[in-house]
Design an enzyme around this catalytic site. Structure first.
Site, PDB file in Angstrom:
ATOM      1  CG  ASP A   1     -10.107  -0.934   4.584  1.00  0.00           C
ATOM      2  OD1 ASP A   1      -9.716  -1.185   3.373  1.00  0.00           O
ATOM      3  OD2 ASP A   1      -9.339  -0.966   5.281  1.00  0.00           O
TER       4      ASP A   1
ATOM      5  CD  GLN B   1      -3.176  -4.016   6.754  1.00  0.00           C
ATOM      6  OE1 GLN B   1      -3.418  -3.804   5.787  1.00  0.00           O
ATOM      7  NE2 GLN B   1      -3.738  -5.708   6.449  1.00  0.00           N
TER       8      GLN B   1
ATOM      9  CE  LYS C   1      -4.044  -2.384   1.813  1.00  0.00           C
ATOM     10  NZ  LYS C   1      -4.119  -3.123   3.293  1.00  0.00           N
TER      11      LYS C   1
END
Ligand code: NDP
Length: 303
Positions: free
Chosen positions: A134, A111, A67
């Protein structure tokens, strides 16, 4: 025009199209880089993504690194906050609160998975909705389930990255979705459910299968578009796919051979499908690319 963005790999002895998510995501990232390069003049700064990593899970560390690499490529500022495995839930929530309040941070990603002693939902719901890259915040989830438009039409509410990338991939390949029979195998909040809703928004007729579905093959065989997100290699095999179907394999499974395998038996199904995504190089790169798009959307929405 969109077709030009995509590299088709034709195998001369087959009619199947292998959909390269890698190529498409590279093209989208190049476009994003151009867009982001205009931001300092337009807005005085570039987007900033903060990633919170708790513990030392090697797979998570790899995902976080990729990422970061994508951010660097596009010109998105990125910060990784690496907390120890024994971080308390309170400390993590406090860290998220600080990032929520930081005006210079546009996107926050925690995460997953988190260590067992931390309530994942509590952490995800603590992220400010407008920084939720997200698309897991309850208000973003509710917006997805209420609205009928796609993220490009309404970027105010983030949509989960993998489902967003899958729809992008289908559209780039000119796959007709409207009126088609779509079957999604898997009903997770991250992939199965949101991709089913996005397909519904595109006017497909959608069936969702799960671990209690009886005679899975008879249902998957009805699909014009089959999305498989189970987490078990070889769940969908030859005999479970309709000739000419479009098969999107989301699964990432590390085999005993040390290689990555999808949930679909690629070798068995590629002779039957008209379009199929490979693993690796199919859906995976689109997930990161959608994360970059969500970050840019959050940044623009906050201006
Ligand atoms: P989850 O474990 O959260 O969900 C799996 C789903 O599959 C569940 O709904 C489960 O049903 C269903 N299922 C399990 N076994 C069967 C079966 N035999 N037949 C039918 N349905 C079954 O997984 P995720 O959705 O998070 O991920 C799925 C896969 O996709 C994993 O391999 C993951 O690594 C990969 N992934 C890939 C991404 C990418 O970027 N390419 C991104 C995210 C995930 P039930 O609900 O009844 O338990």
């Amino acid at each position: 025009m969109v077709l030009r963005l995509l590299r088709y790999e034709f195998y001369c002895y087959l009619r199947v199209v292998i959909l390269s998510g890698k190529q498409l995501s590279d093209n989208i990232k190049a476009q994003l880089a151009k867009e982001v390069a205009t931001f300092p003049e337009k807005y005085g700064r570039v987007p900033h993504l903060a990633v919170v990593l708790v513990g030392d899970d090697p797979a998570s560390a790899t995902y976080v690194r990729s990422k970061g690499k994508a951010c660097d490529l596009i010109g998105i500022q990125n910060t990784t906050i690496h907390l120890p495995q024994d971080t308390s839930e309170e400390s993590l929530l406090e860290q998220i609160r600080l990032l929520n309040e930081d005006e210079g941070v546009d996107g926050i990603l925690v995460q997953l998975p988190l260590p067992d002693h931390i309530d994942e939902m509590k952490a995800l719901y603590a992220i400010a909705r407008e920084k939720d890259v997200d698309g897991f915040h309850p208000e973003n989830v509710a917006a997805l389930w209420r609205r009928r438009t796609e993220p490009e039409d309404n970027p105010k509410y983030s949509v989960p990255c993998t489902p967003r990338g899958i729809i992008r991939l289908l559209k780039a390949a000119d796959v007709e979705i409207e009126g088609k029979r779509a079957v999604v195998v898997g009903r997770s909040n991250i992939v199965g459910l949101p991709v089913a809703k996005l397909l519904l928004n595109e006017n497909a007729t959608v069936t969702i299968c799960h671990s209690h579905t009886k005679d899975l093959g008879s249902i998957t065989k009805e699909a014009d578009i089959l999305v498989v997100a189970v987490g078990e290699a070889g769940t969908v095999r030859e005999g479970m796919v309709k000739p000419g179907a479009v098969v999107i394999d989301v699964g990432i499974n590390r085999g005993q051979d040390g290689k990555l395998h999808g949930d679909v038996d690629f070798e068995g199904v590629k002779d039957i499908a008209s379009v199929i995504t490979p693993v690796p190089g199919g859906v995976g790169p689109m997930t990161i690319c959608s994360l970059m798009e969500n970050t840019v959307d959050c940044f623009i929405n906050r201006q």
